[in-house]
Design a protein around this motif. Structure first.
Motif, PDB file in Angstrom:
ATOM      1  N   GLY A  12      -6.808  -8.725  -1.356  1.00  0.00           N
ATOM      2  CA  GLY A  12      -6.251  -9.675  -0.396  1.00  0.00           C
ATOM      3  C   GLY A  12      -4.816 -10.060  -0.682  1.00  0.00           C
ATOM      4  N   SER A  13      -4.182  -9.392  -1.629  1.00  0.00           N
ATOM      5  CA  SER A  13      -2.845  -9.801  -2.063  1.00  0.00           C
ATOM      6  C   SER A  13      -1.734  -9.044  -1.327  1.00  0.00           C
ATOM      7  N   VAL A  14      -0.541  -9.559  -1.459  1.00  0.00           N
ATOM      8  CA  VAL A  14       0.640  -8.902  -0.911  1.00  0.00           C
ATOM      9  C   VAL A  14       0.895  -7.599  -1.664  1.00  0.00           C
ATOM     10  N   ASP A  15       0.631  -7.575  -2.969  1.00  0.00           N
ATOM     11  CA  ASP A  15       0.798  -6.344  -3.748  1.00  0.00           C
ATOM     12  C   ASP A  15      -0.034  -5.201  -3.159  1.00  0.00           C
ATOM     13  N   PHE A  16      -1.246  -5.496  -2.752  1.00  0.00           N
ATOM     14  CA  PHE A  16      -2.110  -4.482  -2.142  1.00  0.00           C
ATOM     15  C   PHE A  16      -1.519  -4.012  -0.818  1.00  0.00           C
ATOM     16  N   ALA A  17      -1.005  -4.938  -0.022  1.00  0.00           N
ATOM     17  CA  ALA A  17      -0.409  -4.574   1.274  1.00  0.00           C
ATOM     18  C   ALA A  17       0.801  -3.668   1.071  1.00  0.00           C
ATOM     19  N   VAL A  18       1.641  -3.988   0.095  1.00  0.00           N
ATOM     20  CA  VAL A  18       2.823  -3.165  -0.186  1.00  0.00           C
ATOM     21  C   VAL A  18       2.391  -1.782  -0.666  1.00  0.00           C
ATOM     22  N   THR A  19       1.461  -1.730  -1.608  1.00  0.00           N
ATOM     23  CA  THR A  19       1.002  -0.455  -2.159  1.00  0.00           C
ATOM     24  C   THR A  19       0.346   0.406  -1.095  1.00  0.00           C
ATOM     25  N   THR A  20      -0.535  -0.176  -0.309  1.00  0.00           N
ATOM     26  CA  THR A  20      -1.237   0.574   0.729  1.00  0.00           C
ATOM     27  C   THR A  20      -0.268   1.104   1.782  1.00  0.00           C
ATOM     28  N   THR A  21       0.642   0.263   2.221  1.00  0.00           N
ATOM     29  CA  THR A  21       1.622   0.700   3.217  1.00  0.00           C
ATOM     30  C   THR A  21       2.477   1.833   2.681  1.00  0.00           C
ATOM     31  N   SER A  22       2.922   1.702   1.447  1.00  0.00           N
ATOM     32  CA  SER A  22       3.772   2.738   0.851  1.00  0.00           C
ATOM     33  C   SER A  22       3.041   4.065   0.717  1.00  0.00           C
ATOM     34  N   VAL A  23       1.802   4.019   0.291  1.00  0.00           N
ATOM     35  CA  VAL A  23       1.019   5.251   0.139  1.00  0.00           C
ATOM     36  C   VAL A  23       0.733   5.879   1.499  1.00  0.00           C
ATOM     37  N   VAL A  24       0.421   5.061   2.489  1.00  0.00           N
ATOM     38  CA  VAL A  24       0.174   5.591   3.837  1.00  0.00           C
ATOM     39  C   VAL A  24       1.442   6.229   4.397  1.00  0.00           C
ATOM     40  N   VAL A  25       2.579   5.583   4.215  1.00  0.00           N
ATOM     41  CA  VAL A  25       3.850   6.160   4.672  1.00  0.00           C
ATOM     42  C   VAL A  25       4.101   7.480   3.951  1.00  0.00           C
ATOM     43  N   ALA A  26       3.851   7.511   2.650  1.00  0.00           N
ATOM     44  CA  ALA A  26       4.071   8.744   1.880  1.00  0.00           C
ATOM     45  C   ALA A  26       3.159   9.865   2.367  1.00  0.00           C
TER      46      ALA A  26
END
Length: 123
Positions: A12-26
């Protein structure tokens, strides 16, 4: 705090949102990059920068914590775009002077370091 409860709080954290978005973009960008970027090395470097460098820069160097997951998603999208553009610019310039391998390595290292420096300077 148990490992399961720490994992739930991370989901539920912002860290998870950043990581997930970055991996999906990659991962989503892999097909686009492989079809439009001339060398495989550039595609791999861009995937590494988007999927690994961006979450690393946020977690380790971005001192101003974002307060919502939506802001984390927007930050990750902007950061992925910035590192991608920076890498392509550096690699293109170095390729004109030093060749393919030097361009990939220099572009990857310089972009990652510039991302770290920029994150410290902006906060």
């Amino acid at each position: 705090m148990s490992a399961l409860s720490r994992f739930r709080s991370w989901l539920g954290s912002v860290d998870f949102a950043v990581t997930t978005t970055s991996v999906v973009v990659a991962l989503a960008g892999v097909s686009l990059v492989f079809s439009h970027v001339p060398g495989e090395r550039d595609a791999f470097a861009l995937v590494i920068l988007a999927g690994v460098a961006v979450p690393n820069i946020y977690a380790d160097s971005w001192t101003e914590r974002l307060d919502s997951r939506l802001a984390g998603v927007a930050w990750a999208l902007a950061a992925c775009g910035a590192v991608g553009a920076c890498y392509l610019l550096v690699a293109t310039v170095v390729r004109a002077v030093a060749g393919e391998t030097a361009a990939t390595v220099t572009g990857l290292v310089v972009t990652w370091l510039l991302g770290l420096v920029a994150s410290r300077a902006m906060t």
